[in-house]
Motif scaffolding. Structure first.
Motif, short mmCIF file in Angstrom:
data_model
loop_
_atom_site.label_atom_id
_atom_site.label_comp_id
_atom_site.label_asym_id
_atom_site.label_seq_id
_atom_site.Cartn_x
_atom_site.Cartn_y
_atom_site.Cartn_z
N ARG A 1 0.67 -1.08 0.08
CA ARG A 1 0.01 0.20 0.05
C ARG A 1 0.68 1.26 -0.16
NH1 ARG A 1 -1.11 3.18 4.00
NH2 ARG A 1 -0.59 1.76 5.69
N LYS A 2 0.35 2.33 -0.59
CA LYS A 2 0.94 3.42 -0.55
C LYS A 2 0.76 4.21 0.81
CE LYS A 2 0.35 5.04 -5.20
NZ LYS A 2 -0.04 5.98 -6.24
N ARG A 3 1.83 4.92 1.21
CA ARG A 3 1.92 5.27 2.72
C ARG A 3 1.12 6.71 2.57
NH1 ARG A 3 7.23 5.19 5.98
NH2 ARG A 3 5.72 6.34 7.18
N HIS A 4 0.37 7.05 3.65
CA HIS A 4 -0.26 8.57 3.58
C HIS A 4 0.90 9.18 4.10
CE1 HIS A 4 -2.87 11.66 4.53
NE2 HIS A 4 -4.01 10.70 4.37
N ARG A 5 0.88 10.54 3.52
CA ARG A 5 1.84 11.49 3.71
C ARG A 5 1.86 12.24 4.93
NH1 ARG A 5 -1.24 14.99 -0.32
NH2 ARG A 5 -0.45 13.76 -2.02
N VAL A 6 0.68 12.25 5.56
CA VAL A 6 0.56 12.58 6.81
C VAL A 6 0.60 11.85 8.05
CG1 VAL A 6 -0.95 14.09 8.38
CG2 VAL A 6 -0.97 14.47 6.01
N LYS A 7 1.76 12.00 8.81
CA LYS A 7 2.12 10.91 9.68
C LYS A 7 1.10 10.48 10.59
CE LYS A 7 4.62 12.24 13.06
NZ LYS A 7 5.53 13.05 13.98
N GLU A 8 0.11 11.29 11.16
CA GLU A 8 -0.82 10.98 12.02
C GLU A 8 -2.00 10.07 11.19
OE1 GLU A 8 0.23 14.04 11.78
OE2 GLU A 8 1.09 14.48 13.43
N LEU A 9 -2.04 10.23 9.97
CA LEU A 9 -3.12 9.47 9.29
C LEU A 9 -2.43 8.32 8.97
CD1 LEU A 9 -4.79 12.51 7.49
CD2 LEU A 9 -5.82 11.07 8.85
N GLU A 10 -1.20 8.14 8.37
CA GLU A 10 -0.59 6.82 8.14
C GLU A 10 -0.70 6.16 9.37
OE1 GLU A 10 0.45 5.43 5.79
OE2 GLU A 10 1.40 3.81 6.71
N ALA A 11 -0.75 6.65 10.84
CA ALA A 11 -0.80 5.97 11.92
C ALA A 11 -2.11 5.33 11.97
CB ALA A 11 -0.54 6.58 13.03
N VAL A 12 -3.27 6.13 11.39
CA VAL A 12 -4.42 5.46 11.63
C VAL A 12 -4.85 4.42 10.68
CG1 VAL A 12 -7.11 6.11 11.27
CG2 VAL A 12 -5.45 7.73 12.25
N LEU A 13 -4.09 4.50 9.64
CA LEU A 13 -4.33 3.51 8.61
C LEU A 13 -3.58 2.17 8.85
CD1 LEU A 13 -3.52 5.22 5.33
CD2 LEU A 13 -5.70 4.80 6.25
N LYS A 14 -2.26 2.25 9.53
CA LYS A 14 -1.75 1.10 10.34
C LYS A 14 -2.51 0.64 11.25
CE LYS A 14 2.87 0.90 9.00
NZ LYS A 14 3.67 2.42 8.93
N GLN A 15 -3.19 1.45 12.11
CA GLN A 15 -3.86 0.72 13.03
C GLN A 15 -5.11 0.07 12.58
OE1 GLN A 15 -5.15 3.94 15.84
NE2 GLN A 15 -6.12 2.56 17.04
N ALA A 16 -5.77 0.59 11.50
CA ALA A 16 -6.62 0.04 10.83
C ALA A 16 -6.39 -1.48 10.25
CB ALA A 16 -7.26 0.92 9.72
N GLU A 17 -5.10 -1.32 9.63
CA GLU A 17 -4.73 -2.79 9.26
C GLU A 17 -4.39 -3.88 10.24
OE1 GLU A 17 -2.54 -1.21 5.13
OE2 GLU A 17 -1.59 -1.02 6.96
N GLY A 18 -3.96 -3.36 11.51
CA GLY A 18 -3.75 -4.15 12.74
C GLY A 18 -5.13 -4.76 13.26
N LYS A 19 -6.17 -3.93 12.64
CA LYS A 19 -7.63 -4.46 13.29
C LYS A 19 -8.16 -5.48 12.14
CE LYS A 19 -9.01 -0.32 15.80
NZ LYS A 19 -9.70 -0.82 16.92
N GLY A 20 -7.38 -5.56 11.11
CA GLY A 20 -7.89 -6.38 9.88
C GLY A 20 -8.60 -5.66 8.81
N TRP A 21 -8.67 -4.37 8.86
CA TRP A 21 -9.24 -3.58 8.09
C TRP A 21 -8.40 -3.60 6.75
CZ3 TRP A 21 -13.05 1.04 8.69
CH2 TRP A 21 -13.56 0.77 10.03
#
Ligand SMILES: [Zn+2]
Length: 73
Positions: free
Chosen positions: A3-23
């Protein structure tokens, strides 16, 4: 698929957290990422690539908590 990374660090963290939850996180072109949850309700949330302001991340997490199964997983 990588996946491409979000250029905003905080939002990338949310996306990573989502993936950690199986999203599943897709997109990430010029406009937005799409987050899809793994539950039967198929909750979905768009994440803008260019957030509208400083409160965007907090609002996003609020919305996830209210409108999706974010807190249930
Ligand atoms: Zn869900």
């Amino acid at each position: 698929m990588l996946r491409k990374r979000h250029r905003v660090k905080e939002l990338e963290a949310v996306l990573k957290q989502a993936e950690g939850k199986g999203w599943i996180v897709t997109g990430g072109g010029d406009r937005y990422f799409k987050m899809k949850c793994p539950c039967p309700r198929k909750c979905m949330k768009m994440v803008n690539c260019t957030p509208s302001g400083a409160n965007y991340t907090r609002n996003l997490i609020d919305q996830l908590g209210r409108a999706t199964c974010w807190k249930e997983a």
